[in-house]
Write a protein that holds these residues in place. Structure first.
Motif, PDB file in Angstrom:
ATOM      1  N   GLU A 220      10.555   6.176   0.094  1.00 21.29           N
ATOM      2  CA  GLU A 220      10.251   4.794   0.477  1.00 21.29           C
ATOM      3  C   GLU A 220       9.308   4.722   1.673  1.00 21.29           C
ATOM      4  OE1 GLU A 220      14.133   3.017   0.823  1.00 21.29           O
ATOM      5  OE2 GLU A 220      14.288   2.782  -1.364  1.00 21.29           O
ATOM      6  N   ARG A 221       9.441   5.651   2.596  1.00 22.65           N
ATOM      7  CA  ARG A 221       8.527   5.694   3.751  1.00 22.65           C
ATOM      8  C   ARG A 221       7.098   5.937   3.265  1.00 22.65           C
ATOM      9  NH1 ARG A 221      11.747   7.701   7.122  1.00 22.65           N
ATOM     10  NH2 ARG A 221      11.810   9.766   6.185  1.00 22.65           N
ATOM     11  N   PHE A 222       6.932   6.862   2.315  1.00 21.71           N
ATOM     12  CA  PHE A 222       5.603   7.114   1.760  1.00 21.71           C
ATOM     13  C   PHE A 222       5.045   5.863   1.089  1.00 21.71           C
ATOM     14  CE2 PHE A 222       2.929   8.220  -1.882  1.00 21.71           C
ATOM     15  CZ  PHE A 222       1.879   8.831  -1.211  1.00 21.71           C
ATOM     16  N   ALA A 223       5.884   5.181   0.314  1.00 21.09           N
ATOM     17  CA  ALA A 223       5.428   3.996  -0.428  1.00 21.09           C
ATOM     18  C   ALA A 223       4.985   2.874   0.503  1.00 21.09           C
ATOM     19  CB  ALA A 223       6.534   3.503  -1.353  1.00 21.09           C
ATOM     20  N   ARG A 224       5.609   2.748   1.653  1.00 15.59           N
ATOM     21  CA  ARG A 224       5.353   1.615   2.548  1.00 15.59           C
ATOM     22  C   ARG A 224       4.337   1.870   3.652  1.00 15.59           C
ATOM     23  NH1 ARG A 224      11.623   0.376   2.703  1.00 15.59           N
ATOM     24  NH2 ARG A 224      11.734  -0.893   0.842  1.00 15.59           N
ATOM     25  N   ASP A 225       4.027   3.117   3.929  1.00 17.37           N
ATOM     26  CA  ASP A 225       3.140   3.450   5.050  1.00 17.37           C
ATOM     27  C   ASP A 225       1.692   3.080   4.703  1.00 17.37           C
ATOM     28  OD1 ASP A 225       1.515   4.714   6.990  1.00 17.37           O
ATOM     29  OD2 ASP A 225       3.006   6.301   7.282  1.00 17.37           O
ATOM     30  N   ALA A 226       1.148   2.117   5.400  1.00 16.69           N
ATOM     31  CA  ALA A 226      -0.207   1.627   5.116  1.00 16.69           C
ATOM     32  C   ALA A 226      -1.287   2.681   5.364  1.00 16.69           C
ATOM     33  CB  ALA A 226      -0.497   0.384   5.953  1.00 16.69           C
ATOM     34  N   SER A 227      -0.971   3.736   6.113  1.00 12.13           N
ATOM     35  CA  SER A 227      -1.959   4.784   6.382  1.00 12.13           C
ATOM     36  C   SER A 227      -1.982   5.855   5.281  1.00 12.13           C
ATOM     37  CB  SER A 227      -1.678   5.445   7.730  1.00 12.13           C
ATOM     38  OG  SER A 227      -0.492   6.225   7.667  1.00 12.13           O
ATOM     39  N   LEU A 228      -1.068   5.777   4.334  1.00 11.57           N
ATOM     40  CA  LEU A 228      -1.001   6.754   3.251  1.00 11.57           C
ATOM     41  C   LEU A 228      -1.504   6.130   1.949  1.00 11.57           C
ATOM     42  CD1 LEU A 228       2.446   8.312   4.218  1.00 11.57           C
ATOM     43  CD2 LEU A 228       0.178   9.324   4.508  1.00 11.57           C
ATOM     44  N   PRO A 229      -1.907   6.930   0.957  1.00 11.77           N
ATOM     45  CA  PRO A 229      -2.636   6.402  -0.202  1.00 11.77           C
ATOM     46  C   PRO A 229      -1.873   5.470  -1.138  1.00 11.77           C
ATOM     47  CG  PRO A 229      -2.473   8.805  -0.317  1.00 11.77           C
ATOM     48  CD  PRO A 229      -1.864   8.386   0.965  1.00 11.77           C
ATOM     49  N   HIS A 230      -0.549   5.441  -1.119  1.00  9.94           N
ATOM     50  CA  HIS A 230       0.150   4.552  -2.041  1.00  9.94           C
ATOM     51  C   HIS A 230      -0.087   3.086  -1.707  1.00  9.94           C
ATOM     52  CE1 HIS A 230       3.507   2.027  -3.428  1.00  9.94           C
ATOM     53  NE2 HIS A 230       3.358   2.715  -4.545  1.00  9.94           N
TER      54      HIS A 230
END
Length: 178
Positions: free
Chosen positions: A82-92
């Protein structure tokens, strides 16, 4: 070609983990301009996740079916996912925004995911005459005898100790590419 491990092998991961299935469905194949960007969005995400082990992805496999691709991912925790999905600095995050702008609820492209939380010891795997695959590529790859000959024994076994022989193919955290 991948190395084949003769006989029966199994997988092992320490602790709980998450199995995440994600895919897309090409509902209108003639609308290439709608589904091709969605298809292309996954590769940068997988590249970042493979390079940044701290994000929590343990491994993945990709498939291409008649109606679209699917990725099976193994994660350390649902919080990491969920952290990956929500982090605006990451590609998701930018890919999700682009999808909503370009496709939204038009029905041109379908997207889906399923998330499964797996408790330690509440899973079982067996791979016969196979290369490292699935959970065995995300975690340890062991001879079946290290965890038990039956599915019930493998589900109830705990991680083998230091007495696992050196030739047992015990490996950790190998990334998969397809």
């Amino acid at each position: 070609m991948s190395k084949i491990f003769p006989g029966r092998m199994t997988a092992d991961l320490d602790g709980d983990f998450v199995v995440f299935l994600i895919g897309m469905r090409i509902n209108k194949p003639w609308k290439l301009h709608k589904w091709l960007p969605v298809l292309r969005a996954m590769a940068p995400m997988l590249r970042v996740l493979s390079e940044r082990r701290d994000l929590g992805l343990l491994g993945y496999h990709t498939w291409l079916g008649p109606s679209g691709p699917m990725v099976v991912q193994y994660w350390r925790s649902v919080e990491d996912l969920e952290r990956f999905a929500r982090d605006a600095s990451l590609p998701h995050h930018p890919a999700w925004r682009a999808f909503n702008r370009a496709v939204g609820a038009s029905g041109d492209v379908g997207i889906w995911h399923e998330t499964y939380l797996v408790r330690a010891g509440e899973y079982e795997t067996v791979y016969g005459n196979m290369p490292r695959f699935g959970l065995a590529r995300a975690g340890a790859h062991l001879p079946v005898s290290a965890k038990g000959e039956t599915a019930a024994q493998r589900r109830s076994s705990r991680r083998p100790g230091p007495d696992v022989p050196d030739g047992s193919s015990l490996h950790r955290g190998v990334r998969t590419t397809g």
